[in-house]
Design a protein around this motif. Structure first.
Motif, PDB file in Angstrom:
ATOM      1  N   SER A   9       0.829  -1.203   0.000  1.00 48.74           N
ATOM      2  CA  SER A   9       0.000   0.000   0.000  1.00 48.74           C
ATOM      3  C   SER A   9       0.868   1.261   0.000  1.00 48.74           C
ATOM      4  O   SER A   9       0.570   2.228  -0.702  1.00 48.74           O
ATOM      5  CB  SER A   9      -0.922   0.019   1.214  1.00 48.74           C
ATOM      6  N   LEU A  20      -6.326   5.526  -8.521  1.00 45.56           N
ATOM      7  CA  LEU A  20      -7.206   4.760  -7.641  1.00 45.56           C
ATOM      8  C   LEU A  20      -6.716   3.344  -7.421  1.00 45.56           C
ATOM      9  O   LEU A  20      -6.091   2.752  -8.299  1.00 45.56           O
ATOM     10  CB  LEU A  20      -8.616   4.656  -8.242  1.00 45.56           C
ATOM     11  N   GLU A  22      -8.687  -0.170  -6.206  1.00 48.23           N
ATOM     12  CA  GLU A  22      -9.931  -0.823  -5.811  1.00 48.23           C
ATOM     13  C   GLU A  22      -9.607  -1.928  -4.817  1.00 48.23           C
ATOM     14  O   GLU A  22      -8.725  -2.748  -5.060  1.00 48.23           O
ATOM     15  CB  GLU A  22     -10.624  -1.421  -7.034  1.00 48.23           C
ATOM     16  N   VAL A  23     -10.305  -1.921  -3.708  1.00 45.62           N
ATOM     17  CA  VAL A  23     -10.109  -2.948  -2.685  1.00 45.62           C
ATOM     18  C   VAL A  23     -11.472  -3.525  -2.303  1.00 45.62           C
ATOM     19  O   VAL A  23     -12.474  -2.808  -2.297  1.00 45.62           O
ATOM     20  CB  VAL A  23      -9.379  -2.407  -1.437  1.00 45.62           C
ATOM     21  N   SER A  25     -14.611  -4.733  -0.178  1.00 41.50           N
ATOM     22  CA  SER A  25     -15.221  -4.318   1.077  1.00 41.50           C
ATOM     23  C   SER A  25     -15.080  -5.429   2.107  1.00 41.50           C
ATOM     24  O   SER A  25     -15.294  -6.600   1.799  1.00 41.50           O
ATOM     25  CB  SER A  25     -16.703  -4.008   0.857  1.00 41.50           C
ATOM     26  N   GLU A  31     -19.212  -5.708  -2.867  1.00 39.14           N
ATOM     27  CA  GLU A  31     -18.903  -4.287  -3.037  1.00 39.14           C
ATOM     28  C   GLU A  31     -17.400  -4.043  -2.984  1.00 39.14           C
ATOM     29  O   GLU A  31     -16.638  -4.881  -2.526  1.00 39.14           O
ATOM     30  CB  GLU A  31     -19.582  -3.455  -1.943  1.00 39.14           C
ATOM     31  N   SER A  32     -17.013  -2.864  -3.460  1.00 43.06           N
ATOM     32  CA  SER A  32     -15.610  -2.453  -3.433  1.00 43.06           C
ATOM     33  C   SER A  32     -15.497  -1.067  -2.822  1.00 43.06           C
ATOM     34  O   SER A  32     -16.456  -0.295  -2.811  1.00 43.06           O
ATOM     35  CB  SER A  32     -15.026  -2.407  -4.844  1.00 43.06           C
ATOM     36  N   ASN A  33     -14.317  -0.763  -2.345  1.00 42.18           N
ATOM     37  CA  ASN A  33     -13.958   0.576  -1.904  1.00 42.18           C
ATOM     38  C   ASN A  33     -12.839   1.050  -2.818  1.00 42.18           C
ATOM     39  O   ASN A  33     -12.075   0.240  -3.358  1.00 42.18           O
ATOM     40  CB  ASN A  33     -13.473   0.573  -0.454  1.00 42.18           C
ATOM     41  N   TYR A  34     -12.729   2.356  -2.985  1.00 46.26           N
ATOM     42  CA  TYR A  34     -11.697   2.910  -3.848  1.00 46.26           C
ATOM     43  C   TYR A  34     -10.849   3.883  -3.034  1.00 46.26           C
ATOM     44  O   TYR A  34     -11.367   4.799  -2.408  1.00 46.26           O
ATOM     45  CB  TYR A  34     -12.323   3.621  -5.051  1.00 46.26           C
ATOM     46  N   LEU A  35      -9.554   3.653  -3.074  1.00 46.04           N
ATOM     47  CA  LEU A  35      -8.615   4.515  -2.363  1.00 46.04           C
ATOM     48  C   LEU A  35      -8.035   5.517  -3.349  1.00 46.04           C
ATOM     49  O   LEU A  35      -7.501   5.136  -4.390  1.00 46.04           O
ATOM     50  CB  LEU A  35      -7.491   3.683  -1.740  1.00 46.04           C
ATOM     51  N   GLN A  51     -22.814  13.343  -3.474  1.00 46.64           N
ATOM     52  CA  GLN A  51     -22.563  12.995  -2.083  1.00 46.64           C
ATOM     53  C   GLN A  51     -23.887  12.657  -1.423  1.00 46.64           C
ATOM     54  O   GLN A  51     -24.904  13.290  -1.707  1.00 46.64           O
ATOM     55  CB  GLN A  51     -21.916  14.177  -1.365  1.00 46.64           C
ATOM     56  N   PHE A  56     -23.413   3.995   9.413  1.00 50.81           N
ATOM     57  CA  PHE A  56     -22.981   2.623   9.619  1.00 50.81           C
ATOM     58  C   PHE A  56     -24.014   1.881  10.450  1.00 50.81           C
ATOM     59  O   PHE A  56     -24.652   2.457  11.337  1.00 50.81           O
ATOM     60  CB  PHE A  56     -21.636   2.572  10.342  1.00 50.81           C
TER      61      PHE A  56
END
Length: 62
Positions: A9, A20, A22-23, A25, A31-35, A51, A56
């Protein structure tokens, strides 16, 4: 974080070759998260276009 993942990382950020990453979730397998890599040359051109509020599910807290 595992040492190998932390090293990989850090390299992603330091190299600045990609905007970006992609990782997957940790909570929702589909699902994925994007850094966003702020070291990427054109990162300042990224604009937020949508937005929404998110809450949570407190049942998954420690």
């Amino acid at each position: 974080m595992k040492p190998a993942l932390a090293k990989w990382s850090a390299k992603f950020v330091e190299d600045g070759h990609y905007l970006l990453m992609e990782v997957p979730s940790a909570l929702i397998p589909e699902e994925s998260n994007y850094l966003l890599n702020l070291q990427y040359a054109d990162a300042a051109k990224v604009k937020l276009i949508f937005q929404r509020e998110f809450s949570f599910d407190h049942r998954v807290e420690n």
